[in-house]
Design a protein around this motif. Structure first.
Motif, mmCIF file in Angstrom:
data_model
loop_
_atom_site.group_PDB
_atom_site.id
_atom_site.type_symbol
_atom_site.label_atom_id
_atom_site.label_comp_id
_atom_site.label_asym_id
_atom_site.label_seq_id
_atom_site.Cartn_x
_atom_site.Cartn_y
_atom_site.Cartn_z
ATOM 1 N N ARG A 1 42.288 -36.786 -33.055
ATOM 2 C CA ARG A 1 42.671 -37.972 -33.078
ATOM 3 C C ARG A 1 43.196 -38.520 -34.421
ATOM 4 N NH1 ARG A 1 38.151 -40.055 -28.955
ATOM 5 N NH2 ARG A 1 38.728 -39.026 -27.367
ATOM 6 N N SER A 2 42.313 -38.152 -35.466
ATOM 7 C CA SER A 2 42.597 -38.638 -36.937
ATOM 8 C C SER A 2 42.718 -38.037 -37.986
ATOM 9 C CB SER A 2 41.716 -40.127 -36.907
ATOM 10 O OG SER A 2 41.553 -40.406 -38.350
ATOM 11 N N GLN A 3 43.422 -37.985 -38.782
ATOM 12 C CA GLN A 3 43.377 -37.214 -39.989
ATOM 13 C C GLN A 3 42.166 -37.432 -41.020
ATOM 14 O OE1 GLN A 3 45.429 -34.348 -41.002
ATOM 15 N NE2 GLN A 3 45.783 -34.238 -38.939
ATOM 16 N N GLU A 4 41.679 -38.748 -40.919
ATOM 17 C CA GLU A 4 40.687 -39.104 -41.656
ATOM 18 C C GLU A 4 39.311 -38.738 -41.119
ATOM 19 O OE1 GLU A 4 41.359 -41.218 -44.197
ATOM 20 O OE2 GLU A 4 43.592 -40.632 -43.544
ATOM 21 N N GLN A 5 39.281 -38.067 -40.145
ATOM 22 C CA GLN A 5 37.947 -37.599 -39.460
ATOM 23 C C GLN A 5 38.186 -36.031 -39.253
ATOM 24 O OE1 GLN A 5 37.265 -39.679 -35.473
ATOM 25 N NE2 GLN A 5 35.520 -40.507 -36.904
ATOM 26 N N LEU A 6 36.714 -35.462 -39.617
ATOM 27 C CA LEU A 6 36.942 -34.058 -39.502
ATOM 28 C C LEU A 6 35.765 -33.614 -38.396
ATOM 29 C CD1 LEU A 6 35.910 -33.789 -43.520
ATOM 30 C CD2 LEU A 6 38.219 -32.966 -42.542
#
Ligand code: SAM
Ligand code: SF4
Length: 495
Positions: A417-422
């Motif tokens: 969903r998001s590159q900011e989340q791992l």
């Protein structure tokens, strides 16, 4: 057993060669983790023969498909793919299509007759794959489906095709001797054989040296792993000992394994897991059914009671260990009572997660030869749906129990969903999603679980020195080692 950690050159290449000046091979893999691991052996053999890996069938000179036969729908998918490859062959003359793995072994010449197929190679003939491809110049299609009693590919360093460079599979054995009546594996993968532990530890060490942080030891029944030194038959290594040797490679290398068999999983494995914090607390313990008559008919060689004893022992020795399973719905002559017994066993165990299947008749197995596949399809589907629904509620309940807890997580990728989340997994194999906060793939972090779904834990990274001491890579649990040694001594005294 003395393990020498010195590397040889032949073990040093673990990454694919990407070079479009070389002949291009594309490998498509279906089925279990063992097939993923086998494809990496095939790539290793082909790289040595001068091929390079490519990432689409349109670029490929050679298309290889590593196949699965475990259920009929797995095979149907492959037949569908063959039609796609045939279209590609019509567009680009001269490309080669090879079928590898379990379906190649099961269907042999039947596959070779398909107009898309040039090469058929069974699971024990991968050393021969480059020769089979070059022998096509004779104008004849090529096949090798000879099963071996010895082949473990111990000396071949698999070329890793994983995307993250963090987790890798290591095959520790091949084949299966169990003859579960529904299962095609012993017929297509041959007899069980255990790989030399020196080569396993060397492979784990090499992966660690190349930045990998997690290895999963693979076998159809890891608990029956047993290697005997051919030069000194008094020297042998069992699975608990192998697990310890791999855990000792480095305390920051996580160790997982699959699959455990309830009839063979001994306490030694559980104590070894308890001793080494880097052996992850997760056991995949397929039950298949909760009904004794079904377990007998399946030839699983344990009863419901014995299975529950094993579960109790896991919970006693490893209180925070996740337990997952495989379940088959609608096996031959399964009654409503048998099905209810499966549901009640699930309620007793409350599995963290499960792989759930409808029984699929496999030709030539004991079940196909001696039993009738008599549960109507609609009934199988209804039972499977009830099993899935119950499991979803259990997965959610197990995950809810983790809310508020802190876990050590190995970061394996970014969230879709998001590159900011791992994303990463807890030792219990639960997937967590959390904000990156400057961390990257391959890092270990501590996360606190904030909420969950039945499939995922939503968490946040906690940066606290005190936590590192509490949950970090502690030294070996000497207290447990001592307890275990005492138990062995008591047992020996009794004998
Ligand atoms: N060796 C492992 C064990 O004994 O549990 C698993 C091997 S098999 C690749 C994975 C799972 O596929 C099995 O545990 C079983 O649940 C399922 N399976 C095997 N044969 C099947 C069949 N004929 N129909 C449906 N499911 C099957
Ligand atoms: Fe198949 Fe049973 Fe062997 Fe697992 S243990 S691979 S289910 S025969």
């Amino acid at each position: 057993m003395q393990i020498i950690y010195q590397m040889e050159n032949k073990y040093s290449s673990v990454k694919p060669i990407i070079d479009n000046s070389l002949p291009q091979v594309f490998i498509e893999t279906y089925g279990c983790q063992m097939n993923v691991s086998d494809s990496e052996v095939v790539l290793s053999v082909l790289q040595k023969a001068g091929y390079a890996l490519c990432h689409s069938i349109e670029q490929a000179d050679v298309i290889l498909v590593n196949t699965c036969s475990i259920r009929d729908n797995a095979e149907q998918r492959i037949w569908g793919r063959l039609d796609v490859f045939l279209q590609e062959k019509k567009k680009r003359k001269g490309i080669i299509v090879g079928i590898l793995g379990c379906m190649a072994e099961r269907l042999k010449n039947e596959l070779l007759q398909h107009p898309a197929v040039d090469v058929v190679a069974g699971p024990d003939s991968y050393r021969d794959i480059a020769r089979l491809i070059s022998a096509l110049s004779s104008g004849e299609k090529q096949i090798n489906t000879i099963l071996s009693h010895e082949e473990t590919y111990a000396d071949i360093t698999p070329v890793r095709m994983d995307k993250n460079g963090v987790s890798a599979f290591i095959s520790i054995m091949r084949g299966c001797n169990n003859m579960c009546s529904y299962c095609v594996v012993p017929y297509v993968r041959g007899a069980e054989r255990s790989r030399d532990p020196h080569s396993i530890v060397r492979e784990a060490q090499e992966l660690f040296n190349n930045g990998y942080k997690e290895v999963t030891l693979l076998g159809q029944n890891v608990d029956s792993y047993k290697w005997t030194n051919p030069e000194n038959p008094t020297e042998s290594v069992n699975f608990a000992q192998l697990l310890e040797l791999v855990a000792l490679v480095d305390p920051t290398l996580r160790v997982r394994f699959s699959t455990s068999h309830p009839k063979d999983m001994g306490n030694g494995v559980l104590y070894t897991m308890a001793m080494y914090p880097n052996i992850c607390n997760h056991i995949h313990l397929p039950v298949q059914s909760g009904s004794d008559p079904m377990l007998l008919k399946m030839n699983r060689k344990y009863t419901r009671e014995k299975y529950m004893e094993r579960v109790a022992k896991i919970r006693e020795i490893l209180p925070d260990c996740a337990i997952t399973t495989d379940i088959i719905a609608g096996f031959c002559s399964e009654t409503e009572q048998d099905h209810q017994d499966t549901l009640s066993l699930m309620k007793e165990v409350c599995y963290d997660s499960a792989f759930m299947f409808q029984y699929s008749l496999r030709p030539n197995t004991k079940a196909a030869r001696h039993f009738v596949d008599d549960v109507p399809l609609a009934e199988k589907t209804r039972r499977l749906n009830e099993i899935i629904e119950l499991q979803n509620s259990h997965s959610l309940a197990c995950n809810q129990k983790t809310v508020g807890n802190i876990y050590q997580v190995l970061i394996e990728g970014t969230s879709k969903r998001s590159q900011e989340q791992l994303i990463g997994r807890t030792p219990q194999n639960k997937t967590c999603v959390f904000d990156a906060k400057g961390h990257k793939i391959g890092d270990y972090v501590y996360v606190k679980v904030l909420s969950c779904t039945s499939a995922t834990l939503i968490a946040e990274i906690v940066e606290d020195e005190a936590i590192d001491k509490k949950l970090g890579f502690n030294e070996i649990r000497k207290d447990i080692k001592e307890m275990f040694n005492n138990l062995i001594n008591i047992k020996n005294d009794k004998n």
